[in-house]
Design a protein around this motif. Structure first.
Motif, mmCIF file in Angstrom:
data_model
loop_
_atom_site.group_PDB
_atom_site.id
_atom_site.type_symbol
_atom_site.label_atom_id
_atom_site.label_comp_id
_atom_site.label_asym_id
_atom_site.label_seq_id
_atom_site.Cartn_x
_atom_site.Cartn_y
_atom_site.Cartn_z
ATOM 1 N N UNK A 67 43.658 -32.972 -43.774
ATOM 2 C CA UNK A 67 43.378 -32.292 -45.040
ATOM 3 C C UNK A 67 44.584 -32.481 -45.944
ATOM 4 N N UNK A 68 44.351 -32.834 -47.191
ATOM 5 C CA UNK A 68 45.439 -33.022 -48.151
ATOM 6 C C UNK A 68 45.417 -31.875 -49.147
ATOM 7 N N UNK A 69 46.536 -31.159 -49.235
ATOM 8 C CA UNK A 69 46.698 -30.110 -50.234
ATOM 9 C C UNK A 69 47.518 -30.704 -51.375
ATOM 10 N N UNK A 70 46.861 -31.008 -52.485
ATOM 11 C CA UNK A 70 47.528 -31.594 -53.642
ATOM 12 C C UNK A 70 48.266 -30.539 -54.474
ATOM 13 N N UNK A 71 48.151 -29.284 -54.055
ATOM 14 C CA UNK A 71 48.793 -28.148 -54.742
ATOM 15 C C UNK A 71 48.333 -28.014 -56.197
ATOM 16 N N UNK A 72 47.058 -28.338 -56.407
ATOM 17 C CA UNK A 72 46.483 -28.191 -57.740
ATOM 18 C C UNK A 72 45.849 -26.815 -57.935
ATOM 19 N N UNK A 73 45.514 -26.153 -56.829
ATOM 20 C CA UNK A 73 44.916 -24.817 -56.890
ATOM 21 C C UNK A 73 45.632 -23.929 -55.899
ATOM 22 N N UNK A 74 45.867 -22.672 -56.249
ATOM 23 C CA UNK A 74 46.582 -21.772 -55.347
ATOM 24 C C UNK A 74 45.870 -21.556 -54.013
ATOM 25 N N UNK A 75 44.546 -21.589 -54.010
ATOM 26 C CA UNK A 75 43.794 -21.332 -52.780
ATOM 27 C C UNK A 75 43.715 -22.542 -51.849
ATOM 28 N N UNK A 76 44.193 -23.698 -52.285
ATOM 29 C CA UNK A 76 44.076 -24.921 -51.478
ATOM 30 C C UNK A 76 44.838 -24.823 -50.156
ATOM 31 N N UNK A 77 45.994 -24.195 -50.143
ATOM 32 C CA UNK A 77 46.765 -24.068 -48.896
ATOM 33 C C UNK A 77 45.987 -23.249 -47.869
ATOM 34 N N UNK A 78 45.347 -22.181 -48.319
ATOM 35 C CA UNK A 78 44.535 -21.366 -47.425
ATOM 36 C C UNK A 78 43.338 -22.122 -46.891
ATOM 37 N N UNK A 79 42.731 -22.951 -47.745
ATOM 38 C CA UNK A 79 41.596 -23.765 -47.311
ATOM 39 C C UNK A 79 42.029 -24.783 -46.260
ATOM 40 N N UNK A 80 43.191 -25.399 -46.463
ATOM 41 C CA UNK A 80 43.703 -26.367 -45.492
ATOM 42 C C UNK A 80 44.007 -25.679 -44.159
ATOM 43 N N UNK A 81 44.566 -24.479 -44.215
ATOM 44 C CA UNK A 81 44.845 -23.721 -42.991
ATOM 45 C C UNK A 81 43.544 -23.366 -42.272
ATOM 46 N N UNK A 82 42.520 -23.012 -43.035
ATOM 47 C CA UNK A 82 41.214 -22.707 -42.448
ATOM 48 C C UNK A 82 40.651 -23.930 -41.724
ATOM 49 N N UNK A 83 40.735 -25.099 -42.359
ATOM 50 C CA UNK A 83 40.255 -26.325 -41.726
ATOM 51 C C UNK A 83 41.019 -26.560 -40.424
ATOM 52 N N UNK A 84 42.315 -26.306 -40.435
ATOM 53 C CA UNK A 84 43.110 -26.464 -39.221
ATOM 54 C C UNK A 84 42.616 -25.582 -38.090
ATOM 55 N N UNK A 85 42.241 -24.342 -38.419
ATOM 56 C CA UNK A 85 41.721 -23.433 -37.388
ATOM 57 C C UNK A 85 40.362 -23.897 -36.865
ATOM 58 N N UNK A 86 39.509 -24.367 -37.754
ATOM 59 C CA UNK A 86 38.201 -24.880 -37.329
ATOM 60 C C UNK A 86 38.402 -26.092 -36.428
ATOM 61 N N UNK A 87 39.269 -27.011 -36.837
ATOM 62 C CA UNK A 87 39.531 -28.202 -36.035
ATOM 63 C C UNK A 87 40.083 -27.823 -34.668
ATOM 64 N N UNK A 88 40.996 -26.879 -34.648
ATOM 65 C CA UNK A 88 41.563 -26.431 -33.374
ATOM 66 C C UNK A 88 40.469 -25.879 -32.479
ATOM 67 N N UNK A 89 39.551 -25.107 -33.033
ATOM 68 C CA UNK A 89 38.446 -24.553 -32.255
ATOM 69 C C UNK A 89 37.536 -25.627 -31.679
ATOM 70 N N UNK A 90 37.496 -26.777 -32.347
ATOM 71 C CA UNK A 90 36.681 -27.903 -31.866
ATOM 72 C C UNK A 90 37.485 -28.827 -30.956
ATOM 73 N N UNK A 91 38.777 -28.544 -30.792
ATOM 74 C CA UNK A 91 39.619 -29.392 -29.963
ATOM 75 C C UNK A 91 40.029 -30.691 -30.656
ATOM 76 N N UNK A 92 40.052 -30.677 -31.998
ATOM 77 C CA UNK A 92 40.382 -31.861 -32.768
ATOM 78 C C UNK A 92 41.759 -31.675 -33.403
ATOM 79 N N UNK A 93 42.714 -32.564 -33.150
ATOM 80 C CA UNK A 93 44.017 -32.465 -33.825
ATOM 81 C C UNK A 93 43.850 -32.551 -35.330
ATOM 82 N N UNK A 94 44.671 -31.812 -36.063
ATOM 83 C CA UNK A 94 44.562 -31.743 -37.517
ATOM 84 C C UNK A 94 45.944 -31.813 -38.170
ATOM 85 N N UNK A 95 46.039 -32.604 -39.207
ATOM 86 C CA UNK A 95 47.256 -32.688 -40.011
ATOM 87 C C UNK A 95 46.906 -32.327 -41.447
#
Length: 95
Positions: A67-95
């Protein structure tokens, strides 16, 4: 379109469909060992993450999400962190 015998086959429908899609786009030769998926956090990319995780387990692919956070929106960092948690739950490494 027939699937070549050198491509992995899964019991579920996901892996053969993805293999057929790769072949339709000119992919030939041995099956990939690694696959990547870009996930923004929207419903469509999260669905693709789930499908790719399932297909990877059937096909034997090492899957990694990014997931790329271009820092264009304040909520983007939270969205990227959410994707990381979903990926972790699926056993998929995430950057």
């Amino acid at each position: 379109m027939p699937v070549g015998t050198d491509w992995p086959q899964g019991e579920g429908a996901d892996a053969p469909l993805l293999v057929q899609a790769l072949m339709a786009h000119g992919r030939s030769g041995p099956p990939p060992e690694r696959m990547g998926v870009a996930v923004s956090g929207g419903s469509d990319s999260l669905a693709m993450l789930h499908l790719m995780a399932r297909a990877a387990s059937h096909a034997g692919w090492a899957l990694r999400a990014v997931t790329v956070d271009h820092r264009l929106r304040p909520e983007a960092a939270g969205e990227a962190a959410f994707v990381g948690r979903v990926a972790q739950g699926l056993g998929v490494p995430h950057d």
